[in-house]
Write a protein that holds these residues in place. Structure first.
Motif, short mmCIF file in Angstrom:
data_model
loop_
_atom_site.label_atom_id
_atom_site.label_comp_id
_atom_site.label_asym_id
_atom_site.label_seq_id
_atom_site.Cartn_x
_atom_site.Cartn_y
_atom_site.Cartn_z
N ILE A 1 0.85 -1.18 0.00
CA ILE A 1 0.00 0.00 0.00
C ILE A 1 0.89 1.24 0.00
O ILE A 1 1.82 1.35 0.80
CB ILE A 1 -0.91 0.01 1.24
CG1 ILE A 1 -1.81 -1.23 1.23
CG2 ILE A 1 -1.74 1.28 1.30
CD1 ILE A 1 -2.55 -1.44 2.52
N ASP A 2 0.59 2.16 -0.90
CA ASP A 2 1.30 3.44 -0.95
C ASP A 2 0.95 4.22 0.33
O ASP A 2 -0.21 4.29 0.71
CB ASP A 2 0.85 4.21 -2.20
CG ASP A 2 1.57 5.52 -2.37
OD1 ASP A 2 2.75 5.61 -1.98
OD2 ASP A 2 0.95 6.46 -2.92
N ALA A 3 1.96 4.76 0.99
CA ALA A 3 1.73 5.49 2.24
C ALA A 3 2.82 6.53 2.44
O ALA A 3 3.89 6.45 1.84
CB ALA A 3 1.71 4.52 3.41
N ARG A 4 2.54 7.50 3.30
CA ARG A 4 3.57 8.47 3.65
C ARG A 4 4.63 7.78 4.49
O ARG A 4 4.31 6.92 5.31
CB ARG A 4 2.97 9.63 4.44
CG ARG A 4 1.94 10.43 3.70
CD ARG A 4 1.41 11.58 4.51
NE ARG A 4 0.99 11.15 5.85
CZ ARG A 4 0.63 11.98 6.82
NH1 ARG A 4 0.64 13.28 6.62
NH2 ARG A 4 0.26 11.53 7.99
N PRO A 5 5.89 8.15 4.30
CA PRO A 5 6.95 7.53 5.11
C PRO A 5 6.70 7.68 6.61
O PRO A 5 6.96 6.74 7.37
CB PRO A 5 8.21 8.28 4.68
CG PRO A 5 7.92 8.71 3.29
CD PRO A 5 6.45 9.04 3.29
N SER A 6 6.18 8.82 7.05
CA SER A 6 5.95 9.01 8.48
C SER A 6 4.94 8.01 9.02
O SER A 6 5.13 7.44 10.10
CB SER A 6 5.47 10.44 8.75
OG SER A 6 4.30 10.73 8.01
N ASP A 7 3.88 7.75 8.28
CA ASP A 7 2.89 6.76 8.71
C ASP A 7 3.49 5.36 8.68
O ASP A 7 3.27 4.55 9.58
CB ASP A 7 1.64 6.81 7.83
CG ASP A 7 0.83 8.07 8.06
OD1 ASP A 7 0.84 8.60 9.20
OD2 ASP A 7 0.19 8.54 7.10
N CYS A 8 4.28 5.06 7.63
CA CYS A 8 4.94 3.76 7.55
C CYS A 8 5.83 3.52 8.77
O CYS A 8 5.81 2.44 9.36
CB CYS A 8 5.79 3.66 6.28
SG CYS A 8 4.82 3.40 4.78
N LEU A 9 6.59 4.53 9.16
CA LEU A 9 7.49 4.39 10.30
C LEU A 9 6.71 4.20 11.60
O LEU A 9 7.02 3.31 12.40
CB LEU A 9 8.42 5.59 10.41
CG LEU A 9 9.41 5.76 9.25
CD1 LEU A 9 10.14 7.10 9.36
CD2 LEU A 9 10.39 4.60 9.19
N ALA A 10 5.68 5.02 11.82
CA ALA A 10 4.88 4.92 13.05
C ALA A 10 4.20 3.56 13.14
O ALA A 10 4.16 2.94 14.22
CB ALA A 10 3.84 6.04 13.09
N LEU A 11 3.69 3.06 12.03
CA LEU A 11 3.00 1.77 12.03
C LEU A 11 3.98 0.59 12.14
O LEU A 11 3.74 -0.35 12.90
CB LEU A 11 2.14 1.64 10.78
CG LEU A 11 0.94 2.58 10.74
CD1 LEU A 11 0.33 2.62 9.34
CD2 LEU A 11 -0.11 2.18 11.78
N ALA A 12 5.08 0.65 11.40
CA ALA A 12 6.07 -0.44 11.45
C ALA A 12 6.65 -0.59 12.85
O ALA A 12 6.85 -1.71 13.33
CB ALA A 12 7.17 -0.21 10.42
N LEU A 13 6.92 0.52 13.51
CA LEU A 13 7.46 0.44 14.88
C LEU A 13 6.45 -0.22 15.81
O LEU A 13 6.82 -1.08 16.62
CB LEU A 13 7.81 1.84 15.39
CG LEU A 13 9.07 2.45 14.79
CD1 LEU A 13 9.16 3.93 15.15
CD2 LEU A 13 10.31 1.70 15.25
#
Length: 158
Positions: free
Chosen positions: A112-124
């Motif tokens: 899913i295309d996403a903003r890097p900031s959201d990707c980082l917050a969710l992956a963590l």
């Protein structure tokens, strides 16, 4: 593609080094997340203040009294028996980073295309791997001395 081009497309595992403020002007803070690879290269990702706080909370294991947006998303995925497996920052164009989140549901994986900031917050929060394409690391990495000039977000939040 030749071997060099293939290498530049290779995803590089990174860890989130921390969340910082790039400017000391408190009326206009510039939050930045630093990612570091195994070679010690540091990639700065500028994010919004609310995303910076969310990433900082995920790093420090702090929980809000009520679920914030990223917490809600993780809970929703879990209720659907889905999980985040990977976040990939895969492009940098005109100073803007692009990212993809990989979600697994049953035996199916979706990017899913996403903003890097959201990707980082969710992956963590999901304890998922975080990667950056080699060409992005090569193009965007900063020196350790530049990174040392940044102020920890903890100093800003106090």
């Amino acid at each position: 593609m030749n071997d060099h081009e293939d290498l530049m497309e290779t995803p590089v595992p990174v860890r989130v080094k921390g969340v910082y403020i790039a400017e000391s002007d408190e009326s206009n803070p510039a939050p930045v997340v630093l990612l570091e690879d195994e070679k010690g290269r540091i990639v700065p990702i500028f994010v919004g203040l609310s995303e910076a706080i969310s990433i900082h909370h995920a790093l420090s294991g702090e929980l809000a009294p009520r679920p914030m947006t990223h917490d809600l998303f993780i809970s929703t995925l879990e209720s659907l028996s889905a999980s985040i497996t990977n976040a990939l920052i895969d492009d940098l164009d005109g100073g803007i980073y692009y990212a993809r989140l990989t979600i697994k549901s049953d035996s199916k994986k979706n990017e899913i295309d996403a903003r890097p900031s959201d990707c980082l917050a969710l992956a963590l929060r999901a304890k998922a791997s975080i990667e950056v394409r080699e060409r992005v690391v090569a193009d965007a990495s900063i020196s350790k001395s530049d990174a040392e000039k940044l102020i920890s977000i903890e100093n800003y939040l106090q």
